[in-house]
Design a protein around this motif. Structure first.
Motif, PDB file in Angstrom:
ATOM      1  N   TYR A 177     -37.612 -26.985 -69.871  1.00 25.80           N
ATOM      2  CA  TYR A 177     -38.306 -25.619 -69.747  1.00 25.80           C
ATOM      3  C   TYR A 177     -38.560 -25.061 -68.385  1.00 25.80           C
ATOM      4  O   TYR A 177     -39.424 -25.140 -67.617  1.00 25.80           O
ATOM      5  CB  TYR A 177     -39.288 -25.386 -71.028  1.00 25.80           C
ATOM      6  N   GLN A 178     -38.151 -23.777 -68.234  1.00 27.04           N
ATOM      7  CA  GLN A 178     -38.178 -23.305 -67.773  1.00 27.04           C
ATOM      8  C   GLN A 178     -39.868 -21.394 -67.913  1.00 27.04           C
ATOM      9  O   GLN A 178     -39.695 -20.805 -66.974  1.00 27.04           O
ATOM     10  CB  GLN A 178     -37.271 -22.301 -66.797  1.00 27.04           C
ATOM     11  N   SER A 179     -40.013 -21.919 -68.707  1.00 28.85           N
ATOM     12  CA  SER A 179     -41.442 -21.413 -69.038  1.00 28.85           C
ATOM     13  C   SER A 179     -41.688 -22.035 -70.232  1.00 28.85           C
ATOM     14  O   SER A 179     -41.517 -22.634 -70.507  1.00 28.85           O
ATOM     15  CB  SER A 179     -40.672 -19.580 -69.746  1.00 28.85           C
ATOM     16  N   LEU A 180     -43.458 -21.852 -69.944  1.00 35.21           N
ATOM     17  CA  LEU A 180     -44.577 -22.573 -70.854  1.00 35.21           C
ATOM     18  C   LEU A 180     -44.675 -21.411 -71.909  1.00 35.21           C
ATOM     19  O   LEU A 180     -46.022 -21.663 -72.757  1.00 35.21           O
ATOM     20  CB  LEU A 180     -45.843 -22.481 -70.007  1.00 35.21           C
ATOM     21  N   GLN A 181     -44.049 -20.468 -72.252  1.00 39.01           N
ATOM     22  CA  GLN A 181     -44.438 -19.747 -72.902  1.00 39.01           C
ATOM     23  C   GLN A 181     -43.839 -20.307 -74.601  1.00 39.01           C
ATOM     24  O   GLN A 181     -42.361 -21.478 -74.798  1.00 39.01           O
ATOM     25  CB  GLN A 181     -43.415 -18.289 -73.794  1.00 39.01           C
ATOM     26  N   ALA A 182     -43.929 -19.969 -75.779  1.00 42.45           N
ATOM     27  CA  ALA A 182     -44.300 -21.836 -77.155  1.00 42.45           C
ATOM     28  C   ALA A 182     -42.630 -20.703 -77.413  1.00 42.45           C
ATOM     29  O   ALA A 182     -41.852 -21.626 -78.217  1.00 42.45           O
ATOM     30  CB  ALA A 182     -45.022 -21.109 -78.011  1.00 42.45           C
ATOM     31  N   GLU A 203     -43.414 -13.830 -64.727  1.00 42.97           N
ATOM     32  CA  GLU A 203     -44.313 -13.989 -65.754  1.00 42.97           C
ATOM     33  C   GLU A 203     -45.591 -14.400 -64.925  1.00 42.97           C
ATOM     34  O   GLU A 203     -45.741 -14.544 -64.256  1.00 42.97           O
ATOM     35  CB  GLU A 203     -43.629 -14.999 -67.167  1.00 42.97           C
ATOM     36  N   ILE A 204     -46.317 -14.392 -65.915  1.00 39.64           N
ATOM     37  CA  ILE A 204     -47.766 -14.178 -65.222  1.00 39.64           C
ATOM     38  C   ILE A 204     -47.823 -16.595 -64.967  1.00 39.64           C
ATOM     39  O   ILE A 204     -47.298 -17.207 -65.979  1.00 39.64           O
ATOM     40  CB  ILE A 204     -48.795 -13.939 -66.026  1.00 39.64           C
ATOM     41  N   GLN A 205     -48.121 -16.255 -63.834  1.00 39.95           N
ATOM     42  CA  GLN A 205     -48.451 -17.688 -62.970  1.00 39.95           C
ATOM     43  C   GLN A 205     -50.715 -18.754 -63.491  1.00 39.95           C
ATOM     44  O   GLN A 205     -51.337 -16.778 -62.909  1.00 39.95           O
ATOM     45  CB  GLN A 205     -48.275 -17.915 -62.034  1.00 39.95           C
ATOM     46  N   ALA A 206     -50.684 -18.634 -63.794  1.00 43.44           N
ATOM     47  CA  ALA A 206     -52.276 -18.902 -63.859  1.00 43.44           C
ATOM     48  C   ALA A 206     -52.812 -20.310 -63.163  1.00 43.44           C
ATOM     49  O   ALA A 206     -51.948 -21.477 -62.650  1.00 43.44           O
ATOM     50  CB  ALA A 206     -52.501 -19.469 -65.436  1.00 43.44           C
ATOM     51  N   ARG A 207     -53.544 -20.123 -62.311  1.00 35.50           N
ATOM     52  CA  ARG A 207     -54.526 -21.432 -62.127  1.00 35.50           C
ATOM     53  C   ARG A 207     -55.904 -21.709 -62.467  1.00 35.50           C
ATOM     54  O   ARG A 207     -56.952 -20.584 -62.816  1.00 35.50           O
ATOM     55  CB  ARG A 207     -55.139 -20.934 -60.092  1.00 35.50           C
ATOM     56  N   ILE A 234     -60.138 -18.625 -64.530  1.00 28.58           N
ATOM     57  CA  ILE A 234     -59.160 -18.776 -63.999  1.00 28.58           C
ATOM     58  C   ILE A 234     -58.618 -17.713 -62.922  1.00 28.58           C
ATOM     59  O   ILE A 234     -59.424 -16.748 -63.052  1.00 28.58           O
ATOM     60  CB  ILE A 234     -58.624 -18.393 -65.500  1.00 28.58           C
ATOM     61  N   TYR A 235     -57.841 -17.866 -62.278  1.00 24.46           N
ATOM     62  CA  TYR A 235     -57.141 -16.813 -61.844  1.00 24.46           C
ATOM     63  C   TYR A 235     -55.030 -17.154 -61.566  1.00 24.46           C
ATOM     64  O   TYR A 235     -54.805 -17.560 -62.286  1.00 24.46           O
ATOM     65  CB  TYR A 235     -57.103 -16.881 -60.079  1.00 24.46           C
ATOM     66  N   LEU A 236     -55.334 -15.526 -62.443  1.00 22.36           N
ATOM     67  CA  LEU A 236     -54.231 -14.872 -62.610  1.00 22.36           C
ATOM     68  C   LEU A 236     -53.109 -14.429 -62.375  1.00 22.36           C
ATOM     69  O   LEU A 236     -53.917 -13.334 -61.471  1.00 22.36           O
ATOM     70  CB  LEU A 236     -54.164 -14.331 -64.206  1.00 22.36           C
ATOM     71  N   THR A 237     -51.421 -14.661 -61.417  1.00 21.51           N
ATOM     72  CA  THR A 237     -51.572 -13.902 -61.219  1.00 21.51           C
ATOM     73  C   THR A 237     -49.183 -13.870 -61.615  1.00 21.51           C
ATOM     74  O   THR A 237     -49.557 -14.778 -62.200  1.00 21.51           O
ATOM     75  CB  THR A 237     -50.749 -14.902 -59.199  1.00 21.51           C
ATOM     76  N   SER A 238     -49.107 -12.699 -60.655  1.00 25.36           N
ATOM     77  CA  SER A 238     -47.601 -12.250 -61.612  1.00 25.36           C
ATOM     78  C   SER A 238     -46.922 -11.989 -60.314  1.00 25.36           C
ATOM     79  O   SER A 238     -47.616 -11.328 -59.296  1.00 25.36           O
ATOM     80  CB  SER A 238     -47.197 -11.575 -61.879  1.00 25.36           C
ATOM     81  N   SER A 239     -45.222 -11.884 -59.446  1.00 23.65           N
ATOM     82  CA  SER A 239     -44.679 -11.515 -58.356  1.00 23.65           C
ATOM     83  C   SER A 239     -44.321 -10.399 -58.676  1.00 23.65           C
ATOM     84  O   SER A 239     -43.511 -10.058 -57.463  1.00 23.65           O
ATOM     85  CB  SER A 239     -43.600 -13.350 -58.029  1.00 23.65           C
ATOM     86  N   LEU A 240     -44.531 -10.232 -59.665  1.00 20.83           N
ATOM     87  CA  LEU A 240     -43.590  -8.758 -59.912  1.00 20.83           C
ATOM     88  C   LEU A 240     -44.683  -7.114 -59.450  1.00 20.83           C
ATOM     89  O   LEU A 240     -45.142  -7.772 -59.190  1.00 20.83           O
ATOM     90  CB  LEU A 240     -43.934  -8.265 -61.617  1.00 20.83           C
ATOM     91  N   PRO A 241     -43.543  -7.310 -58.577  1.00 19.95           N
ATOM     92  CA  PRO A 241     -44.097  -6.070 -57.979  1.00 19.95           C
ATOM     93  C   PRO A 241     -44.562  -4.710 -58.868  1.00 19.95           C
ATOM     94  O   PRO A 241     -43.750  -4.329 -59.622  1.00 19.95           O
ATOM     95  CB  PRO A 241     -42.828  -5.344 -57.176  1.00 19.95           C
ATOM     96  N   ASN A 242     -46.038  -4.488 -57.532  1.00 18.96           N
ATOM     97  CA  ASN A 242     -46.345  -3.111 -58.635  1.00 18.96           C
ATOM     98  C   ASN A 242     -46.570  -3.303 -60.608  1.00 18.96           C
ATOM     99  O   ASN A 242     -46.676  -2.648 -60.621  1.00 18.96           O
ATOM    100  CB  ASN A 242     -45.631  -1.795 -58.314  1.00 18.96           C
TER     101      ASN A 242
END
Length: 757
Positions: free
Chosen positions: A422-427, A529-533, A544-552
């Motif tokens: 899998y390349q995503s955690l989405q169900a 996609e949103i990544q969580a730590r 919880i810390y949420l980030t994404s590499s999507l610009p702007n």
């Protein structure tokens, strides 16, 4: 304004111009050196490609075809001296480009000049040029000097479980060439199907190439369900020649894999006398590892395989022939009189040495034919063949051991380079093989283990991405799983280690999407996609810390289970959770919602953040870096390699949590991962105990039934009890029973998320 200020402003603007131009250039893999100048070269509709010599005629033809596929053009090819015309000139000069497969590319007002160390170097330069033409109306003035880090840059495709058309294979090879791969590992035989024509053995085509039906859904599902539809096919030798020739023109070597001694059910269905029991056998209809393998004590087995190779070798110019060598159960050999006799006659102490005997016998045959053997890291069992090359898939241990013995190694660890994961955690993701292998994890893998000394490091010859096809139910699904993760592997294989930067790679990948769309690649496009730590706090809360590499982009979230919208709160920094809460978050960019909603149930409870003592230490790869993985309120998913699950191989689970003070306890629970197909077994008994002083414990209940072939969450009501210490004991299955995957090996007992109310 003073002259000094004007001078500074001029160079600042020039620098910004170069930076802006460089930021619009996407080349993957990243070149070793690239300098961008001010200005653009217009590629006219009438283009001339000039050649230094006729050895580049084939590359020029492919370049012409590539240009015409991108934009309407009239492209002519003619032999002339370099720099004779304003257009594209191709030349070989090993004095000016000293690195093998290297090239230099210069685009200026006078035209495009490409020089390679060799024909391969010129070809790779044309692939860089085609990437630029895909993206740019006019080509920026640029100077590129480039060459590969590794000599072996491979991608694999299994056609044994699912067969793919010749047209698709050509499309795949074209994409591999574009990103400078030079090896295609073609996995041609499996338990579920034999995919290559062998004229001496016609039943390989009529019987072994077909199965009666195919399993539906995931192999972990129980009971197994089947579609009732015959499935199969094979490649004729003429089709194989066509594929190999197509690849050769693109400087790709095709390595065939003929599995032995295991993964042989399809061949045994056709020729049952080659097995230890004599049959009857059927081509496998579900995915797994099977006890029926080629008989190592039967001389006719080696005659058969040598005859097969005699038809294989003329089809493949590769110096390597892959013989598999992986996942070969020894159950049949242990009870086979012929195999036991072979062991006695050759003074082999066990069946692992018998496997080594088998591999070495086939290697000698291949060496006599001028070929070298390559196999999966199980060929190390019982002693490695003298000239064998090892593909290290079970991790790095096999590759390290082989390199330390001065054997060539190709690194392709399942943990990072299996692209059927899998390349995503989405169900909502389509069914895939197993755990979670996102793009960033693929990109950040470093293939040369630090434990190796400089001499040993030279034996790491390259890397390879692997794609097993159990769940690649269509060609579009194969592309979806392969791309863009294959591009991350391409960059590691080619670009200098010092040049790698994930943020920079993402910037270039966004521009490469235009290339993939133009080539009609059904790629995974939600890699941002949103990544969580998660962080567990001593006060019993979870941050919880949420980030994404999507610009702007902006992340908006809710804490009440509702869907986030443009009016929802904006995520800023970390969020601390003090009670059971369902968090949902959504990315928004200028076009609105991006991707799918991220959600996480955070089960904050009495155990959250509390100290846990282990009697037996968890083991790699289920040894989380988070000390609170078992008590952070975040339950692991069926993508079990995310760092949440804790595993014990052959040992019991015994943990004690200290609640800090005596208090009322009403419920205790934990989750068990039951995946027999991954050697993960439920405990024979799971029991819960409570104590006031940590010495005298009272057993309050136990479980022996774990019905789900997935995550089993069990909980026990504990009425009218107070306790400070909670103990959980899980009795490991021990040895995996006969007939099960991994029979004879130690079972994993895998758990996550202790919760106490």
């Amino acid at each position: 304004m003073c002259s000094k200020t004007l001078f500074s402003l001029f160079f600042a603007l020039l620098f910004l111009g170069k930076t802006a131009a460089q930021n619009t250039i996407s080349i993957i893999p990243k070149p070793v050196e690239m300098q961008v100048s001010k200005g653009y070269f217009r590629l006219e509709k009438n283009v001339t490609i000039s050649l230094q010599n006729s050895a580049l005629q084939e590359t020029a033809q492919l370049l012409r075809l590539g240009i015409q596929q991108i934009r309407p053009s009239s492209v002519s090819i003619k032999n002339s001296t370099p720099n004779a015309i304003k257009g594209i000139s191709l030349a070989i000069d090993s004095n000016r480009v000293v690195q093998k497969e290297g090239y230099s590319l210069a685009i200026s007002a006078t035209g495009i000049k490409l020089i390679g160390h060799d024909a391969a170097g010129v070809f790779y330069g044309t692939q860089t040029l085609l990437q630029l033409i895909h993206q740019q109306g006019n080509l920026p003035f640029v100077q590129i000097k480039d060459y590969p880090r590794f000599g072996y840059r491979g991608m694999h495709l299994d056609v044994g479980r699912r067969i793919f058309s010749v047209t698709f294979l050509k499309k795949y090879l074209d994409l591999l060439a574009l990103y400078k791969f030079n090896t295609f590992h073609w996995h041609l035989t499996e338990d579920q199907g034999w995919r290559i024509e062998i004229k001496r053995y016609p039943k390989l085509q009529s019987v072994a190439a077909y199965r009666n039906e195919t399993i539906i859904g995931h192999k972990k599902d129980s009971p197994h369900r089947f579609d009732g539809k015959p499935y199969g096919g094979f490649y004729t030798q003429e089709e194989v020649k066509e594929i190999v020739a197509f690849a050769q023109k693109r400087h790709i070597t095709v390595i065939p894999e003929i599995e032995m001694p295991g993964h042989a059910r399809a061949a045994l269905a056709a020729y049952p006398q080659l097995g230890c029991t004599g049959g009857s056998y059927q081509t496998a209809t579900f995915w797994g590892v099977f006890d029926d393998v080629f008989c190592a004590g039967n001389d006719s087995t080696f005659t058969f395989l040598q005859n097969v190779l005699d038809e294989i070798l003329p089809l493949f110019p590769s110096k390597y022939i892959h013989i598999g060598g992986d996942e070969c159960p020894k159950v049949r050999w242990k009870s086979c009189p012929k195999c036991q006799k072979r062991m006695q006659e050759n003074h082999l102490k066990d069946e692992h040495e018998l496997q080594s005997y088998f591999i070495q016998k086939m290697e000698k045959y291949l060496n006599a034919k001028g070929k070298n053997l390559i196999g999966w890291d199980e060929i190390l069992e019982g002693g490695l063949s003298p000239k064998a090359t090892v593909m290290s898939w079970q991790g790095e241990a096999g590759g390290i051991a082989a390199a330390q013995q001065h054997h060539d190694v190709v690194m392709c660890p399942e943990s990072h380079y299996y692209l059927d994961y899998y390349q995503s955690l989405q169900a909502s993701e389509p069914i895939a093989t197993a755990g979670f292998t996102p793009l960033e994890k693929v990109y950040r893998y470093e293939p040369i283990p630090a434990i190796l000394n400089p001499t040993e490091q030279t034996y790491i010859k390259g890397i390879q991405g692997n794609a097993w096809s159990e769940y690649l139910v269509s060609e579009a699904q194969a592309e979806y799983m392969l791309f863009p993760r294959a591009l991350a592997i391409a960059e590691t294989a080619w670009s200098p280690k010092t040049q790698k930067n994930y943020d920079d790679f993402l910037q270039r990948l966004r521009l490469q999407e235009k290339v993939l769309k133009h080539r009609k690649v059904h790629y995974f496009d939600r890699y941002e996609e949103i990544q969580a730590r998660f962080q567990t706090n001593s006060n019993g809360s979870e941050s919880i810390y949420l980030t994404s590499s999507l610009p702007n982009a902006t992340i908006r979230f809710t804490e009440d289970g509702s869907q986030p919208n443009t009016q929802s709160n904006v995520w800023k920094d970390g969020l601390s959770i003090f009670k059971p809460t369902l968090i949902k978050a959504q990315l928004f960019d200028k076009n609105g919602a991006y991707g799918q909603v991220w959600e996480q149930w955070v089960n904050v409870n009495l155990a959250t953040g509390k100290s846990i003592t282990f009697k037996n230490a968890p083991q790699t790869p289920y040894l989380p870096t988070d000390a609170y993985a078992l008590s952070n309120g975040i339950i692991g998913t069926h993508r079990y390699n995310t760092g949440q699950w804790i595993g014990f191989r052959g040992e019991d689970l015994e943990i004690v949590v200290d609640l800090g003070k005596s208090q009322s306890v009403q419920e205790i629970g934990i989750s068990i991962l039951k995946y027999h197909w991954q050697r993960m077994w439920e405990p024979t008994e799971l029991s819960f105990w409570i104590s006031e002083d940590g010495k005298a414990y009272e057993k309050v209940g136990s479980f022996k039934d774990f019905p789900e072939n997935a995550i089993n969450t069990v909980s026990l009501k504990v009425p009218n009890k107070t306790a400070r210490f909670i103990k959980v004991i899980g009795v490991n299955k021990g040895t995996i029973p006969a007939g099960e995957y991994g029979a004879g090996a130690k079972a994993w007992l895998t758990v996550d998320e202790l919760f106490i109310y």
